[in-house]
Write a protein that holds these residues in place. Structure first.
Motif, short mmCIF file in Angstrom:
data_model
loop_
_atom_site.label_atom_id
_atom_site.label_comp_id
_atom_site.label_asym_id
_atom_site.label_seq_id
_atom_site.Cartn_x
_atom_site.Cartn_y
_atom_site.Cartn_z
N ALA A 73 3.94 1.28 3.14
CA ALA A 73 2.62 0.87 2.62
C ALA A 73 2.50 -0.64 2.48
CB ALA A 73 2.34 1.55 1.29
N VAL A 74 3.61 -1.32 2.15
CA VAL A 74 3.53 -2.77 1.88
C VAL A 74 3.61 -3.62 3.15
CG1 VAL A 74 4.58 -2.47 -0.39
CG2 VAL A 74 6.02 -3.11 1.55
N ARG A 75 4.00 -3.01 4.25
CA ARG A 75 4.17 -3.80 5.48
C ARG A 75 2.84 -4.42 5.93
NH1 ARG A 75 8.98 -2.81 8.43
NH2 ARG A 75 10.23 -1.07 7.61
N GLY A 76 2.85 -5.72 6.11
CA GLY A 76 1.70 -6.40 6.67
C GLY A 76 0.56 -6.72 5.73
N VAL A 77 0.71 -6.41 4.43
CA VAL A 77 -0.37 -6.74 3.49
C VAL A 77 -0.13 -8.15 2.93
CG1 VAL A 77 -0.75 -4.33 2.89
CG2 VAL A 77 0.75 -5.74 1.45
N ASP A 78 -1.20 -8.76 2.45
CA ASP A 78 -1.12 -10.12 1.91
C ASP A 78 -0.94 -10.14 0.40
OD1 ASP A 78 -1.79 -11.68 4.44
OD2 ASP A 78 -3.50 -10.32 4.31
N ALA A 79 -1.32 -9.04 -0.26
CA ALA A 79 -1.21 -8.96 -1.71
C ALA A 79 -1.25 -7.50 -2.13
CB ALA A 79 -2.35 -9.74 -2.38
N ILE A 80 -0.87 -7.26 -3.38
CA ILE A 80 -0.79 -5.90 -3.90
C ILE A 80 -1.48 -5.83 -5.26
CG2 ILE A 80 0.75 -4.08 -4.75
CD1 ILE A 80 2.89 -5.18 -2.82
#
Length: 357
Positions: A75-82
């Motif tokens: 899910a976290v791959r390639g995102v800029d923020a969480i």
């Protein structure tokens, strides 16, 4: 320069939840792309329907169990923020294993995944609670971000499963937030992103988790509901005391008159999440989100087809509130402007009206 800006992609956990859907809506309306996590494909269907106009910028992924090792790796791959909003509130079971363990482990798994795949991540915003700050006092006190709710941890240590449900809930939020800060401290020299913790004033009272002035209960509701009984816990409390006063009766009127001092519109919490992702100075900060200093008179009343019974405006003023949250940091760093209780309550009641409640 903002930490992130459109069209950056933000991961939002627990995407079908009451708060998360407002966070997603705010992000999409401001040009961001969103990847939302849900526990099953079925839970993602309402999201797809509601946000059909943003289909090109909304992605739904399934994370069945956020406590499992590597739960958020993909899910976290390639995102800029969480924006990590997911946290268990199981009203059918307040056994510590059902509420504390998942809250802590789910938080740790999100941070571990971000740590492993942090090449693009710039910031994580964690939704904590005013419950981690609240402490009971015999004299009125002002609560700030420096305060921690040690009382709930002591109650759990002393009484174990015989501790109140209230103490267990507060302990779950406190321990989860402490775990997040501990993780950041242990890896501070290895992480390329920072953490912002938001503490909206969700305040449990007694065994029923009634809310002081019903913080985080305001609508309109975006998540999937069929009738008032399917509202989430906090929104359901507001409906029980205000939307359905015939059932709450005298007890409801007394509660509304005697409690108060902490409340927040869910739309303002959602905005705070976006601002915390954008504003450089919000990094590594703990920020109370609370609209307590806004006037709370309802004048004039909203026009509804079924008039509500008259309350007793100002009745609560005779009671000295034991605490008040200092929201100055949210105004200083995020420049957050809170909705008035008038606007919030009117919009909530209009939503009930539209739903035939």
């Amino acid at each position: 320069m903002p930490i992130i800006q459109p069209p950056s992609k933000v991961l939002v956990s627990g995407a079908n939840g009451f708060l998360a859907m407002w966070v997603i809506r705010d992000l999409l309306e401001h040009g961001y792309s969103v990847r939302g996590t849900v526990r099953s494909a079925n839970k993602g269907e309402h999201l797809k329907k509601y946000f059909v106009g943003y289909a090109d910028r909304l992605e739904i992924v399934i994370v069945e169990d956020m406590t499992k090792e590597g739960a958020f790796d993909e899910a976290v791959r390639g995102v800029d923020a969480i924006a990590h909003t997911a946290s268990p509130v199981n009203v059918d079971s307040f056994h510590s294993d059902d509420i504390i363990g998942p809250a802590v482990q789910g938080t740790i798994e999100m941070l571990k995944s971000a740590f492993k795949f942090n090449q693009s991540i710039k910031r994580v915003v964690f939704t904590s609670s005013g419950a981690t700050i609240l402490r009971e006092s015999d004299t009125p006190i002002i609560l700030t971000e420096k305060d921690w709710n040690i009382q709930c941890l002591e109650a759990l240590k002393e009484r174990g499963e015989s501790a109140s449900d209230n103490a267990k809930y507060r302990a779950s939020k406190t321990l989860a937030e402490q775990a997040a800060w501990k993780f950041m401290q242990e890896h501070k020299h290895e992480i390329g992103w920072d953490l912002t913790v938001l503490n909206p004033t969700l305040v449990g009272l007694n065994q029923s988790y009634a809310l002081a002035a019903h913080c985080m209960t305001q609508q309109p509701v975006l998540h999937e509901v069929t009738d008032p009984t399917s509202l989430n816990l906090t929104a359901g409390l507001f409906y029980g005391y205000v939307g359905d006063p015939m059932k709450s009766g005298k007890a409801g009127n007394e509660f509304l008159a005697k409690t108060g001092s902490a409340w927040i519109d869910v739309r303002d919490i959602a905005k705070a999440h976006r601002l915390s992702l954008e504003i450089q100075e919000a990094g590594n900060e703990r920020i109370i989100i609370d609209a307590v200093d806004i006037a709370n008179a309802l004048d004039p009343p909203p026009k509804l087809s079924k008039p509500l019974p008259k309350g007793n405006p100002g009745a609560g003023s005779q009671y000295a509130h034991s605490f008040v949250f200092d929201n100055s940091k949210s105004k200083r760093i995020l420049e957050l402007k809170y909705r008035s209780m008038t606007e919030t309550t009117k919009d909530t009641l209009k939503d009930y009206e539209a739903r035939g409640w």
